[in-house]
Structure formats: C-alpha cells, structure tokens
Design a protein around this motif. Structure first.
Motif, PDB file in Angstrom:
ATOM      1  N   ASP A   4       2.140   4.022  -2.573  1.00 40.94           N
ATOM      2  CA  ASP A   4       0.870   3.336  -2.655  1.00 40.94           C
ATOM      3  C   ASP A   4       0.936   2.043  -1.841  1.00 40.94           C
ATOM      4  O   ASP A   4       1.438   1.021  -2.307  1.00 40.94           O
ATOM      5  N   SER A   5       0.431   2.116  -0.607  1.00 41.38           N
ATOM      6  CA  SER A   5       0.579   0.960   0.268  1.00 41.38           C
ATOM      7  C   SER A   5      -0.356  -0.189  -0.135  1.00 41.38           C
ATOM      8  O   SER A   5      -0.260  -1.280   0.396  1.00 41.38           O
ATOM      9  N   THR A   6      -1.278   0.065  -1.110  1.00 39.03           N
ATOM     10  CA  THR A   6      -2.131  -1.038  -1.564  1.00 39.03           C
ATOM     11  C   THR A   6      -1.379  -1.916  -2.572  1.00 39.03           C
ATOM     12  O   THR A   6      -1.840  -2.990  -2.926  1.00 39.03           O
ATOM     13  N   ASN A   7      -0.233  -1.431  -3.034  1.00 40.11           N
ATOM     14  CA  ASN A   7       0.584  -2.213  -3.961  1.00 40.11           C
ATOM     15  C   ASN A   7       1.433  -3.196  -3.142  1.00 40.11           C
ATOM     16  O   ASN A   7       2.272  -2.777  -2.367  1.00 40.11           O
ATOM     17  N   PRO A   8       1.226  -4.501  -3.325  1.00 46.70           N
ATOM     18  CA  PRO A   8       1.943  -5.468  -2.474  1.00 46.70           C
ATOM     19  C   PRO A   8       3.458  -5.436  -2.670  1.00 46.70           C
ATOM     20  O   PRO A   8       4.197  -5.974  -1.845  1.00 46.70           O
ATOM     21  N   HIS A  42       5.177  -2.508  -2.940  1.00 44.30           N
ATOM     22  CA  HIS A  42       5.513  -1.073  -2.889  1.00 44.30           C
ATOM     23  C   HIS A  42       6.921  -0.797  -2.376  1.00 44.30           C
ATOM     24  O   HIS A  42       7.562   0.143  -2.804  1.00 44.30           O
ATOM     25  N   GLY A  90       0.405  -6.857  -8.905  1.00 45.51           N
ATOM     26  CA  GLY A  90      -0.732  -7.048  -7.986  1.00 45.51           C
ATOM     27  C   GLY A  90      -0.539  -8.146  -6.944  1.00 45.51           C
ATOM     28  O   GLY A  90      -1.344  -8.279  -6.034  1.00 45.51           O
ATOM     29  N   LYS A  91       0.512  -8.975  -7.087  1.00 49.15           N
ATOM     30  CA  LYS A  91       0.773 -10.043  -6.090  1.00 49.15           C
ATOM     31  C   LYS A  91       2.173  -9.855  -5.534  1.00 49.15           C
ATOM     32  O   LYS A  91       3.083  -9.440  -6.266  1.00 49.15           O
ATOM     33  N   ARG A  92       2.365 -10.176  -4.252  1.00 48.96           N
ATOM     34  CA  ARG A  92       3.678 -10.021  -3.641  1.00 48.96           C
ATOM     35  C   ARG A  92       4.699 -10.956  -4.310  1.00 48.96           C
ATOM     36  O   ARG A  92       4.455 -12.162  -4.457  1.00 48.96           O
TER      37      ARG A  92
END
Ligand code: DTP
Length: 331
Positions: A9-13, A15, A52-54
């Motif tokens: 899931d590349s939308t997960n910072p 991932h 949700g945040k890197r």
C-alpha cells in the motif's frame, strides 16, 4: 485460510517499514516457527500502517503500541543503511528461500515445506515433477498457484455472495449466509472467500445427528457452475475452488449451528490480531470466547454453559468491550 503477502500500500507513509516487518513475520512463522515473534512483527506493522504519518526514528516509533526496543532498533538500522542485516541473511539462506517459495502453495504449511526441502524439493519447478509427494489439497494448490495468489477484488466477492445467497434462498429462505474475512472488514481485495451459512434446523444440541445440508448446498453450487473443484468436504466444512470469471478462487463454506452463528461470524471476520485482543479481554472479564461459544469461567477454572447470543453485538456487550464495526477490526 489464505496465505498472507506483504501489503504494498504505497499510500501508507511507512510502507517500507511495514514490508520488512511482514517479511520478518513470514520468516518467523514459516521458517523459524516462532508464532509469537511473527505476531509481534505483524502487530508492529499494523501500528505503523495505522499511524498515517512518516516515522522518522526508532525512538518515535517506540511510542506506538506494539513497538518495543528491538523493532525500534531495526527501524533505525533501516533508516541509516536502507536495509536490514537480518533480512539479508534470511534472503541468502537456502532453506529459508525454499520454504518461502514452497509455502506459496495452498495446503503446504511450514512443516510440509521443510519435509519437501529435506527430500530435495527446493523449488516449485522441482515440485511440479514430484507431485506424488503431495496430497489432493496440495496438488490443487499447485495447479492453481498463480490464480490463488491473485487478490480477489471486492466486486467479485459481491458477485459470489449474490450467487450463494440467491441459491440458498431458493433452496430454503430460512438459510443465513454471511461472507466474513477481510471482505466483511470492508477491504477492497481479499485473499479468499470465507462463507458462513446456517439454518434454524441445525442446532449445536443436535450435532450427533448426521446432516447432509452442506453436501446439498455444494452440489447445487456445482450445478450452477460456481464451484469448480472440491478440496475437501465434511459435514460442517467445505474447502474448494470457485470461478465467476477467468480466475479460479479459493472458497470455504462453513455450516455453523444456528445458536453458534454469531460467535463464528465474529471469529471468521477477524482480523486474527483483533480476535486475539478480544479473546484476551474476554478472559480478563471471566469469560472464554472461541469460534463456537462465549462461556463464563467458573471459580474452578471450568467453563460454564454457553451464554445465549442473538447478535454479534451481544458478545461485545457480555464482555463489556466497546462495539467495533467490522471495518474497525482491521488491526
Ligand atoms: P485475506 O484477505 O488474506 O483472506 P482474512 O480474510 O482476514 O484475510 P483469512 O482468510 O486467513 O484472513 O482468515 C479469515 C479469518 O479467520 C481471519 O480474519 C480471522 C480468523 N482467523 C484465522 N486464523 C486465525 C488465528 N490463528 N487466530 C484468530 N483468528 C484467526
């Protein structure tokens, strides 16, 4: 049960962290056979995915639930070097590579993979020439290896659900049908289709009587051309293959006693980590919860009679656990 693959899931910072943690989890489960470590890695991956945040350091990661000192150090190592020594070693280890490849086949678990490896079957090509070492399930797993590795889009599960619901409704409107697993948790893609069915004439206290209900259901779904192969068929559980378009899919159908339906729905909806948390909570509240029943634990440590359950929410209420909708159980 479907085989787990690393989420991409590349939308997960986070991932990239999640991917190495899932790879470590798979190694612990399939090769080292340490299910506790495997679950710890998966729990950490799940916490990072949900954040949700890197994450910028191991120290920051350690503030999340399920991330301790060791995983935090791995995150630092990955941030500093772009890789992990432990994973490099695993990827270079012949036995690990073979076991990882062989366990891609439905029906081949870690023990069978190790047995095959020890007998010289080290990859899928060699396995194709040694099918005499496999049982019926594993032979079908190999036959449909590529298909079973394709994730099932939600729309296709909906199609299968409609066929099963319509077929069973025509057979007897009293049938209940619920598709569980990641589909019920709202996921866009699933690994397999976990179907639970029940009928008021099928109760836990009558289990000694033989029932051909599931056999009848499977026969009709075969005639309808939904079910294409049977892996196994017992009185209460069918494992097989279905097809609505060009790809063959793994389909399980379980016939559950009517009075145990919601405990089964809860269990097979998962996620497995959610189930573990809920079961632990039940124990702390003096109950024992499994896929069949919820029972109070007596002072002697022997479980009492199952409590009456008429909805999934009843189970949450009995053990005083805040109700979570299926989509909120993706931990
Ligand atoms: P997938 O999309 O990969 O199929 P899934 O539907 O969540 O994901 P499974 O099909 O493997 O996963 O299993 C269905 C459910 O059964 C799962 O969500 C929770 C339950 N389950 C399976 N194994 C376990 C376990 N070891 N402990 C607790 N619950 C489990």
């Amino acid at each position: 049960m479907s085989k787990r693959k690393a989420p991409s899931d590349s939308t997960n910072p986070n991932h990239d962290f999640c991917e190495f943690l899932i790879e470590l989890a798979d190694y612990e489960k399939n090769v080292a056979r340490n299910i506790y470590k495997s679950n710890a890695y998966r729990k950490a991956a799940s916490a990072l995915a949900k954040h949700g945040k890197r994450i910028k350091s191991g120290e920051e990661a350690q503030k999340l639930d399920g991330i301790g000192d060791k995983i935090s150090k791995k995150i630092d190592e990955f941030l500093e070097t772009g890789k992990l020594k432990k994973l490099d070693n695993i990827r270079n280890d012949d036995a690990s590579v073979s076991i990882k490849e062989l366990t891609r086949v439905s029906g081949i678990g870690p023990a069978k993979a190790k047995e095959l490896y020890d007998s010289g079957v080290t990859n899928i090509d060699i396995l194709l020439k040694n099918q005499d070492k496999l049982n019926h399930h594993q032979i079908l797993g190999l036959k449909y290896l590529n298909d079973f590795e394709e994730k099932i889009p939600r729309n296709e599960v909906i199609e299968v659900e409609q066929i099963i619901k319509k077929t069973l409704h025509n057979l007897d409107p009293k049938y209940k049908v619920t598709i569980c697993g990641s589909y019920r948790r709202g996921k866009e893609f699933s690994g397999d289709i976990d179907t639970l069915i029940s009928h008021p004439s099928f109760m836990s206290h009558g289990l000694k009587k033989k029932s051909d209900k599931l056999q009848v259901v499977v026969d009709i779904l075969k005639k309808n051309n939904l079910i294409t192969e049977t892996i196994s068929l017992g009185e209460a559980k069918f494992m097989g293959v279905c097809k609505v378009n060009r790809i063959s899919r793994r389909l399980d159908i379980r016939l559950n006693p009517y009075d145990q339906f919601y405990c089964a729905v809860l269990y097979f909806t998962g996620s497995d980590l959610f189930n573990k948390q809920m079961r632990e909570h039940a124990i702390n509240q003096g109950f024992t919860l499994n896929e069949y029943t919820l029972r109070p634990m007596g002072s002697t440590g022997i479980p009492g009679e199952p409590v009456e359950i008429t909805s999934e929410k009843d189970i949450f209420d009995y053990i005083d656990y805040p109700y979570k909708k299926p989509e909120e159980r993706n931990i």
